[in-house]
Design an enzyme around this catalytic site. Structure first.
Site, PDB file in Angstrom:
ATOM      1  N   ALA A   1       1.017  -1.189  -0.398  1.00 31.79           N
ATOM      2  CA  ALA A   1      -0.319  -0.317  -0.176  1.00 31.79           C
ATOM      3  C   ALA A   1       1.086   1.578   0.084  1.00 31.79           C
ATOM      4  CB  ALA A   1      -0.859  -0.216   1.295  1.00 31.79           C
TER       5      ALA A   1
ATOM      6  N   TYR B   1       3.311   4.104  -2.654  1.00 38.55           N
ATOM      7  CA  TYR B   1       3.307   5.122  -3.717  1.00 38.55           C
ATOM      8  C   TYR B   1       2.645   4.931  -4.824  1.00 38.55           C
ATOM      9  CZ  TYR B   1       5.905   8.556  -0.215  1.00 38.55           C
ATOM     10  OH  TYR B   1       6.368   9.056   0.188  1.00 38.55           O
TER      11      TYR B   1
ATOM     12  N   THR C   1       8.833  -2.591 -10.048  1.00 41.13           N
ATOM     13  CA  THR C   1       9.852  -2.422 -10.704  1.00 41.13           C
ATOM     14  C   THR C   1      11.317  -3.184 -10.526  1.00 41.13           C
ATOM     15  OG1 THR C   1      10.067  -0.290 -11.119  1.00 41.13           O
ATOM     16  CG2 THR C   1      12.095  -1.369 -12.033  1.00 41.13           C
TER      17      THR C   1
ATOM     18  N   PHE D   1       4.693   3.636 -14.829  1.00 37.60           N
ATOM     19  CA  PHE D   1       5.043   4.494 -14.999  1.00 37.60           C
ATOM     20  C   PHE D   1       4.736   5.887 -14.735  1.00 37.60           C
ATOM     21  CE2 PHE D   1       5.304   1.060 -18.670  1.00 37.60           C
ATOM     22  CZ  PHE D   1       7.013   0.662 -19.149  1.00 37.60           C
TER      23      PHE D   1
ATOM     24  N   LEU E   1      13.091  -1.029 -16.243  1.00 36.81           N
ATOM     25  CA  LEU E   1      14.149  -0.140 -16.576  1.00 36.81           C
ATOM     26  C   LEU E   1      15.240   0.318 -16.936  1.00 36.81           C
ATOM     27  CD1 LEU E   1      16.192  -3.301 -14.844  1.00 36.81           C
ATOM     28  CD2 LEU E   1      15.420  -1.778 -13.463  1.00 36.81           C
TER      29      LEU E   1
ATOM     30  N   ALA F   1      13.356   2.197 -19.936  1.00 36.72           N
ATOM     31  CA  ALA F   1      12.652   3.964 -19.861  1.00 36.72           C
ATOM     32  C   ALA F   1      13.590   4.849 -18.270  1.00 36.72           C
ATOM     33  CB  ALA F   1      10.966   3.304 -18.937  1.00 36.72           C
TER      34      ALA F   1
ATOM     35  N   CYS G   1      13.449   6.049  -7.145  1.00 38.28           N
ATOM     36  CA  CYS G   1      13.904   4.385  -8.333  1.00 38.28           C
ATOM     37  C   CYS G   1      15.352   4.992  -9.273  1.00 38.28           C
ATOM     38  CB  CYS G   1      12.410   4.247  -8.955  1.00 38.28           C
ATOM     39  SG  CYS G   1      11.201   4.100  -8.190  1.00 38.28           S
TER      40      CYS G   1
ATOM     41  N   ARG H   1      12.421  10.381  -0.495  1.00 39.37           N
ATOM     42  CA  ARG H   1      14.050   9.600  -0.690  1.00 39.37           C
ATOM     43  C   ARG H   1      14.382   9.712  -1.600  1.00 39.37           C
ATOM     44  NH1 ARG H   1       9.934   4.277  -1.411  1.00 39.37           N
ATOM     45  NH2 ARG H   1       8.809   6.014  -2.662  1.00 39.37           N
TER      46      ARG H   1
HETATM   47  P1  NAD Z   1       6.862   1.844  -1.331  1.00 39.13           P
HETATM   48  O1  NAD Z   1       7.837   1.010  -0.143  1.00 39.13           O
HETATM   49  O2  NAD Z   1       5.925   2.719  -0.357  1.00 39.13           O
HETATM   50  O3  NAD Z   1       5.679   0.623  -0.563  1.00 39.13           O
HETATM   51  C1  NAD Z   1       5.662  -0.453  -0.641  1.00 39.13           C
HETATM   52  C2  NAD Z   1       4.732  -1.250   0.381  1.00 39.13           C
HETATM   53  O4  NAD Z   1       5.010  -3.003   0.135  1.00 39.13           O
HETATM   54  C3  NAD Z   1       5.435  -1.096   2.070  1.00 39.13           C
HETATM   55  O5  NAD Z   1       4.275  -0.479   2.276  1.00 39.13           O
HETATM   56  C4  NAD Z   1       5.675  -2.764   2.226  1.00 39.13           C
HETATM   57  O6  NAD Z   1       4.881  -2.957   4.274  1.00 39.13           O
HETATM   58  C5  NAD Z   1       4.664  -3.504   1.910  1.00 39.13           C
HETATM   59  N1  NAD Z   1       5.017  -4.773   1.192  1.00 39.13           N
HETATM   60  C6  NAD Z   1       6.359  -5.026   1.288  1.00 39.13           C
HETATM   61  N2  NAD Z   1       6.293  -6.426   1.473  1.00 39.13           N
HETATM   62  C7  NAD Z   1       5.416  -7.172   1.620  1.00 39.13           C
HETATM   63  C8  NAD Z   1       4.587  -8.214   2.083  1.00 39.13           C
HETATM   64  N3  NAD Z   1       5.220  -9.566   2.169  1.00 39.13           N
HETATM   65  N4  NAD Z   1       3.424  -8.367   2.268  1.00 39.13           N
HETATM   66  C9  NAD Z   1       2.718  -6.723   2.838  1.00 39.13           C
HETATM   67  N5  NAD Z   1       2.930  -5.944   2.799  1.00 39.13           N
HETATM   68  C10 NAD Z   1       4.332  -5.365   1.870  1.00 39.13           C
HETATM   69  O7  NAD Z   1       7.465   1.100  -2.680  1.00 39.13           O
HETATM   70  P2  NAD Z   1       6.511   2.203  -3.918  1.00 39.13           P
HETATM   71  O8  NAD Z   1       7.103   3.721  -4.219  1.00 39.13           O
HETATM   72  O9  NAD Z   1       5.159   1.803  -4.229  1.00 39.13           O
HETATM   73  O10 NAD Z   1       7.186   1.800  -5.264  1.00 39.13           O
HETATM   74  C11 NAD Z   1       6.941  -0.365  -5.108  1.00 39.13           C
HETATM   75  C12 NAD Z   1       7.450  -0.842  -6.441  1.00 39.13           C
HETATM   76  O11 NAD Z   1       6.856   0.226  -7.817  1.00 39.13           O
HETATM   77  C13 NAD Z   1       9.226  -1.161  -6.383  1.00 39.13           C
HETATM   78  O12 NAD Z   1       9.339  -1.754  -6.905  1.00 39.13           O
HETATM   79  C14 NAD Z   1       8.902   0.341  -7.247  1.00 39.13           C
HETATM   80  O13 NAD Z   1      10.580   0.601  -8.190  1.00 39.13           O
HETATM   81  C15 NAD Z   1       8.217   0.256  -8.275  1.00 39.13           C
HETATM   82  N6  NAD Z   1       7.916   1.461  -8.401  1.00 39.13           N
HETATM   83  C16 NAD Z   1       7.425   2.838  -7.888  1.00 39.13           C
HETATM   84  C17 NAD Z   1       7.039   3.903  -8.570  1.00 39.13           C
HETATM   85  C18 NAD Z   1       7.547   5.521  -7.633  1.00 39.13           C
HETATM   86  O14 NAD Z   1       6.628   6.810  -7.831  1.00 39.13           O
HETATM   87  N7  NAD Z   1       7.547   5.227  -6.004  1.00 39.13           N
HETATM   88  C19 NAD Z   1       6.680   4.684  -9.790  1.00 39.13           C
HETATM   89  C20 NAD Z   1       7.161   3.391 -10.278  1.00 39.13           C
HETATM   90  C21 NAD Z   1       7.639   2.248  -9.952  1.00 39.13           C
HETATM   91  C1  UGA Z   2      10.210   8.720 -11.444  1.00 36.56           C
HETATM   92  C2  UGA Z   2       9.965   8.405 -14.010  1.00 36.56           C
HETATM   93  O1  UGA Z   2       9.627   9.295 -14.349  1.00 36.56           O
HETATM   94  C3  UGA Z   2       8.666   7.539 -13.947  1.00 36.56           C
HETATM   95  O2  UGA Z   2       8.147   7.493 -14.896  1.00 36.56           O
HETATM   96  C4  UGA Z   2       8.697   6.642 -13.576  1.00 36.56           C
HETATM   97  O3  UGA Z   2       7.959   5.662 -13.370  1.00 36.56           O
HETATM   98  C5  UGA Z   2       8.965   6.630 -11.215  1.00 36.56           C
HETATM   99  O4  UGA Z   2      10.662   6.876 -11.492  1.00 36.56           O
HETATM  100  C6  UGA Z   2       9.586   4.978 -10.984  1.00 36.56           C
HETATM  101  O5  UGA Z   2       9.838   3.664 -11.719  1.00 36.56           O
HETATM  102  O6  UGA Z   2       9.592   5.616 -10.058  1.00 36.56           O
HETATM  103  P1  UGA Z   2       9.616  10.122 -10.157  1.00 36.56           P
HETATM  104  O7  UGA Z   2      10.816   9.503  -9.900  1.00 36.56           O
HETATM  105  O8  UGA Z   2       8.825   9.951  -9.026  1.00 36.56           O
HETATM  106  O9  UGA Z   2       9.099   9.334 -11.712  1.00 36.56           O
HETATM  107  O10 UGA Z   2       9.433  11.591 -11.011  1.00 36.56           O
HETATM  108  P2  UGA Z   2      10.147  12.385 -12.096  1.00 36.56           P
HETATM  109  O11 UGA Z   2       9.716  13.549 -12.580  1.00 36.56           O
HETATM  110  O12 UGA Z   2      10.691  11.240 -13.323  1.00 36.56           O
HETATM  111  O13 UGA Z   2      11.466  13.430 -11.599  1.00 36.56           O
HETATM  112  C7  UGA Z   2      13.069  12.538 -10.603  1.00 36.56           C
HETATM  113  C8  UGA Z   2      13.934  13.104 -10.271  1.00 36.56           C
HETATM  114  O14 UGA Z   2      14.319  14.056 -11.964  1.00 36.56           O
HETATM  115  C9  UGA Z   2      13.226  14.205  -9.186  1.00 36.56           C
HETATM  116  O15 UGA Z   2      14.504  14.721  -7.845  1.00 36.56           O
HETATM  117  C10 UGA Z   2      13.123  15.699 -10.303  1.00 36.56           C
HETATM  118  O16 UGA Z   2      13.807  17.127  -9.709  1.00 36.56           O
HETATM  119  C11 UGA Z   2      14.814  15.779 -11.247  1.00 36.56           C
HETATM  120  N1  UGA Z   2      14.804  16.063 -12.539  1.00 36.56           N
HETATM  121  C12 UGA Z   2      13.527  15.641 -13.472  1.00 36.56           C
HETATM  122  C13 UGA Z   2      15.195  16.781 -12.687  1.00 36.56           C
HETATM  123  O17 UGA Z   2      15.676  17.363 -11.987  1.00 36.56           O
HETATM  124  N2  UGA Z   2      14.676  17.411 -13.853  1.00 36.56           N
HETATM  125  C14 UGA Z   2      13.960  17.063 -15.450  1.00 36.56           C
HETATM  126  O18 UGA Z   2      14.039  17.824 -15.931  1.00 36.56           O
HETATM  127  C15 UGA Z   2      12.658  16.256 -14.965  1.00 36.56           C
END
Ligand code: NAD
Ligand code: UGA
Length: 473
Positions: free
Chosen positions: A13, A15, A135, A173, A228, A230, A283, A353
């Site tokens: 639950a 981001y 991811t 994404f 990865l 992207a 990420c 983060r």
């Molecule tokens: P997060 O740390 O915000 O959330 C993950 C959650 O999973 C945590 O609350 C944790 O307690 C829970 N969890 C872990 N193992 C568990 C289990 N076995 N049973 C129940 N709950 C469990 O992480 P996030 O930012 O949502 O990222 C999740 C994945 O999505 C990562 O692989 C990340 O790379 C990818 N991703 C993140 C973003 C982003 O914007 N944060 C965007 C695209 C992809």
């Molecule tokens: C990034 C990707 O944009 C998403 O597509 C992807 O799903 C995600 O990672 C993920 O896998 O977690 P995010 O990290 O949330 O998303 O935010 P971004 O908008 O990509 O910004 C990342 C960092 O780059 C920030 O610190 C931002 O300030 C910086 N940034 C971004 C720059 O310095 N310049 C830019 O032109 C754009």
């Protein structure tokens, strides 16, 4: 036959899990969606009456939660129950970089993925479609498959309680701060898999709000790898423009003008060309590190070295900012008060983060200054954790714990400061009241803009000395 999906479970639950399931619930009122997490504190916050208390901040998120929660969207810690009832399970758990052991600092730590696979294997009943949303390193589906295979009880077996699994890769994404916008109107939805029926079942869900032509299907491995790559490409653009920002400062040129000029070339495009204090977020660094690890694993050392440079430039960019601030402030910032505007890694999120602010603040503290920090969404405790305040006071200089002021307003933050540094491009930092701020500061006052948010001429007119990242003129 396409399996009919009635109940969905999302493990994680965070981001990704929270916002993605909220948008799915909004558009699929016939689905029952249960988001589960082992972190009971987080689940409690998702269920909080006051929508301002949700565990993450994203524009428009609280409205959707208010609309769907306890109608067709539920947050729970009962992982066993919701796995066993689900027709489709999304794995949205964290996949951070390994901290120790083989591959430490580069490889993804897949222990949470593995634990999900084991939980699903144990509790699922009937046919379950398991969707990788986190991811993951390419070929992770193989690991999940082999764990689930141990638990599979075929339908033509005499036993009543059969268990079968289909695995899909459906990477996310979304970018934080624009999560709802990205989920409502994605550039594309990518589904990788081996079984047409399972792919179609997931496609049917997305078709409730995403146009058919935006839903791409492929094999499992291309899908896993695309995510990865992207992120690696996006981060590479930032390191490229940041490397040029330093050159602009030394050649009387202007990074915004250069970015505009090159971005108008349709082959280059104008997005992701904003120079800044380096990319943050949970990420980019972890995913490129993982890519480097995978390339080295396959013996592609030159490819690994190429991607490593993206991370090295990012670290260098952060370091050089502190150096410039110290130089401009007559070679020392010891006991001077520096105001930091923005601690989140980007605007419209409370996520810190890997925020560039962390490294810049740590470097500034090392120089002995007093830091005054203001961010509209990041809480004091988050900043303390991010800056490892405990460690600083234990290991280094106990005075430092008193050297950080957490301000509630910009005015409070800048009071008696020698310099202000903009580190996150929150909207209201574009409209700073220079006159007022300058009157509250100690002269000569400095404004360091790492995000191209301020109008240098206006700031200078109000008495500031100004340094803008990437501006040589
Ligand atoms: P997060 O740390 O915000 O959330 C993950 C959650 O999973 C945590 O609350 C944790 O307690 C829970 N969890 C872990 N193992 C568990 C289990 N076995 N049973 C129940 N709950 C469990 O992480 P996030 O930012 O949502 O990222 C999740 C994945 O999505 C990562 O692989 C990340 O790379 C990818 N991703 C993140 C973003 C982003 O914007 N944060 C965007 C695209 C992809
Ligand atoms: C990034 C990707 O944009 C998403 O597509 C992807 O799903 C995600 O990672 C993920 O896998 O977690 P995010 O990290 O949330 O998303 O935010 P971004 O908008 O990509 O910004 C990342 C960092 O780059 C920030 O610190 C931002 O300030 C910086 N940034 C971004 C720059 O310095 N310049 C830019 O032109 C754009």
């Amino acid at each position: 036959m396409i399996p009919q999906i009635k109940k969905v479970c999302c493990i994680g639950a965070g981001y990704v899990g929270g916002p993605t399931m909220a948008v799915m619930a909004k558009h699929c009122d016939k689905l029952e969606i249960n988001v589960v997490d082992m972190d009971s504190r987080k689940i409690k916050l998702w269920n909080s009456k006051n929508l301002d208390d949700l565990p993450i901040y994203e524009p428009e998120l609280s409205e959707i939660i208010g609309e769907c929660r306890n109608k067709n969207l539920y947050f729970s810690t009962d992982i066993k129950k919701h796995i066993s009832e689900a027709d489709m399970i999304f794995i949205s758990v964290n996949t951070p970089t390994k901290q120790k052991g083989i591959g430490a600092g580069q490889a993804s730590d897949l222990k949470w993925i593995e634990s999900c696979a084991r939980q699903i294997g144990s509790y699922a009943l009937g046919h379950t479609i398991v969707v990788e949303r986190s991811t993951l390193p390419v070929k992770t589906a193989e690991t999940i498959k082999s764990i689930l295979e141990v638990h599979t009880v075929s339908i033509d077996n005499d036993k009543k309680d059969y268990k079968e699994f289909s695995i899909l890769s459906n990477p996310e994404f979304l970018a934080e701060g624009t999560a709802i916008k990205n989920l409502e109107n994605p550039d594309r939805v990518l589904i990788g898999g081996e079984e047409e029926e399972a792919i179609s079942a997931l496609k049917l869900i997305y078709k409730n709000w995403v146009h058919d032509h935006k839903i791409l299907t492929t094999d499992l491995w291309s899908s896993e790898l695309s995510k990865l790559i992207a992120n690696a490409f996006l981060a590479q653009r930032i390191s490229s423009i940041n490397s040029v920002s330093a050159l602009c400062e030394l050649t009387d040129s202007n990074i915004s003008d250069v970015a505009k000029a090159i971005g108008l070339d349709t082959r280059i495009g104008s997005e992701f060309l904003n120079a800044g204090p380096g990319f943050g977020g949970s990420c980019f660094k972890k995913d490129i590190s993982n890519l480097i690890y995978i390339c080295n694993h396959y013996g592609l050392n030159q490819v690994a070295d190429y991607w490593e440079q993206v991370i090295l430039i990012n670290e260098w960019q952060q370091k050089r900012i502190t150096k410039i601030i110290v130089e401009k402030l007559y070679g020392t910032i010891s006991e001077k008060k520096i105001t930091v505007l923005g601690f989140a890694f980007k605007p419209n999120t409370n996520d810190t983060r890997e925020s560039p602010s962390i490294n810049v603040c740590k470097d500034l503290l090392e120089e002995g200054c007093i830091l005054s920090i203001y961010d509209p969404k990041v809480k004091k405790e988050q900043i303390e954790n991010a800056l490892e305040i405990q460690n600083i006071s234990n290991n280094l200089d106990s005075r430092k714990i008193n050297n950080i002021i957490f301000a509630n307003t910009i005015e409070e933050a800048v009071m008696d400061s020698d310099a202000v540094i903009v580190l996150t491009d929150w909207d209201h930092f574009y409209n700073l009241d220079f006159k007022k701020i300058n009157s509250l500061m100690r002269a000569p006052s400095w404004l360091f803009d790492t995000r191209n948010t301020i109008d240098s001429d206006q700031a200078k007119l109000c008495g500031f000395n100004v340094w803008k990242l990437g501006e040589g003129k």
